[in-house]
Design an enzyme around this catalytic site. Sequence first.
Site, PDB file in Angstrom:
ATOM      1  N   CYS A 124       0.790  -1.049   0.181  1.00 36.94           N
ATOM      2  CA  CYS A 124      -0.005  -0.071  -0.101  1.00 36.94           C
ATOM      3  C   CYS A 124       0.808   1.158  -0.006  1.00 36.94           C
ATOM      4  O   CYS A 124       0.732   2.013  -0.749  1.00 36.94           O
ATOM      5  CB  CYS A 124      -0.795   0.056   1.117  1.00 36.94           C
ATOM      6  SG  CYS A 124      -2.133   1.535   1.441  1.00 36.94           S
ATOM      7  N   CYS A 208      -1.000   8.601   7.475  1.00 37.92           N
ATOM      8  CA  CYS A 208      -2.298   8.279   7.148  1.00 37.92           C
ATOM      9  C   CYS A 208      -3.246   7.789   8.360  1.00 37.92           C
ATOM     10  O   CYS A 208      -2.622   7.206   8.973  1.00 37.92           O
ATOM     11  CB  CYS A 208      -2.261   7.045   6.319  1.00 37.92           C
ATOM     12  SG  CYS A 208      -1.345   7.247   4.385  1.00 37.92           S
ATOM     13  N   CYS A 211      -3.185   4.076   9.727  1.00 34.39           N
ATOM     14  CA  CYS A 211      -2.052   3.513  10.172  1.00 34.39           C
ATOM     15  C   CYS A 211      -1.474   4.397  11.316  1.00 34.39           C
ATOM     16  O   CYS A 211      -0.201   4.221  11.339  1.00 34.39           O
ATOM     17  CB  CYS A 211      -0.986   3.436   9.237  1.00 34.39           C
ATOM     18  SG  CYS A 211      -1.698   2.343   7.804  1.00 34.39           S
ATOM     19  N   CYS A 234       7.927   3.922   5.903  1.00 29.24           N
ATOM     20  CA  CYS A 234       7.041   3.817   4.900  1.00 29.24           C
ATOM     21  C   CYS A 234       7.563   3.235   3.612  1.00 29.24           C
ATOM     22  O   CYS A 234       6.962   2.453   2.874  1.00 29.24           O
ATOM     23  CB  CYS A 234       6.069   5.138   4.440  1.00 29.24           C
ATOM     24  SG  CYS A 234       7.220   6.254   3.891  1.00 29.24           S
TER      25      CYS A 234
HETATM   26  S1  SF4 Z   1       0.696   4.297   5.753  1.00 28.70           S
HETATM   27 FE1  SF4 Z   1      -1.069   3.005   5.702  1.00 28.70          FE
HETATM   28  S2  SF4 Z   1      -2.676   3.703   4.426  1.00 28.70           S
HETATM   29 FE2  SF4 Z   1      -0.964   5.137   3.999  1.00 28.70          FE
HETATM   30  S3  SF4 Z   1       0.037   4.259   2.189  1.00 28.70           S
HETATM   31 FE3  SF4 Z   1       1.241   3.019   3.867  1.00 28.70          FE
HETATM   32  S4  SF4 Z   1      -0.088   1.314   4.370  1.00 28.70           S
HETATM   33 FE4  SF4 Z   1      -1.531   2.696   2.894  1.00 28.70          FE
END
Ligand code: SF4
Length: 247
Positions: A124, A208, A211, A234
């Site tokens: 993601c 986000c 998360c 990330c």
């Molecule tokens: S922080 Fe969570 S929602 Fe945002 S891009 Fe990464 S996995 Fe996806």
Amino acid sequence: MTIQVAIHQEQADQVATLKEKYAGMVGEELLRTMIEEEFLDDIVAVSSFGSESVVLLHMVSQIDPTVPVLFLNTGKLFGETLRYRDRLQAKLGLTDVRSLAPHPKDENERDKDGDLWLQDTDACCHFRKTLPLRRALSGFSAQITGRKRFQTDARTDMPMIEEDPQQLGMIKINPLANWSLDDLAAYIEKHNLPRHPLVKDGYLSIGCMPCTQRVKAGGDYRDGRWAGLDKDECGIHDGEYVDGGGI
Ligand code: SF4
């Protein structure tokens, strides 16, 4: 020697030269030198508009408010973050804040239901953050980040100037690498800058919405990010996740 190896070598040599030339230079002084001298009109800042982002953004605005600022609008952010971005952009007079979204084709193919974060956070983050950032960085020679060494284990030894493992030929500048939370708070107070509105609600590091959680009293700075998972980055700053896909 392949072209890629040659570029890597050239980049490594450039980083070594810059480190030697600017050894001991940190914070605003380093930032100003990079923006006004080394990478004039060829440098961007990357910001999450998170809990302490205002420090770097304020410095950039004082040096040159036309420096492009890249902001990853993943489609999963808090509304407070989007409103904070707008507020800071106006207050600081930043003229070139670029909001980067995931490519619609990637989103359609990889996360049609919008719940990939539940199954695979790395995948993601890759298409919502890494790929859009990679596209937007193309054409620039250097990027400025607001990362600090205290934030994660992976950042403990982060240099002020380094190569970018994801962006061939790009230099990363981390002028706040050695700053502490107290340093950041003092700067914010000195310049009377607005904090992200969620900080007062107990969010220490803000990404986000799905998360990010509040951190309980006594918890660590990064406890609220991907809580319960073996993940605290990330992926936009390392080169580990490879899927070969994406627009
Ligand atoms: S922080 Fe969570 S929602 Fe945002 S891009 Fe990464 S996995 Fe996806």
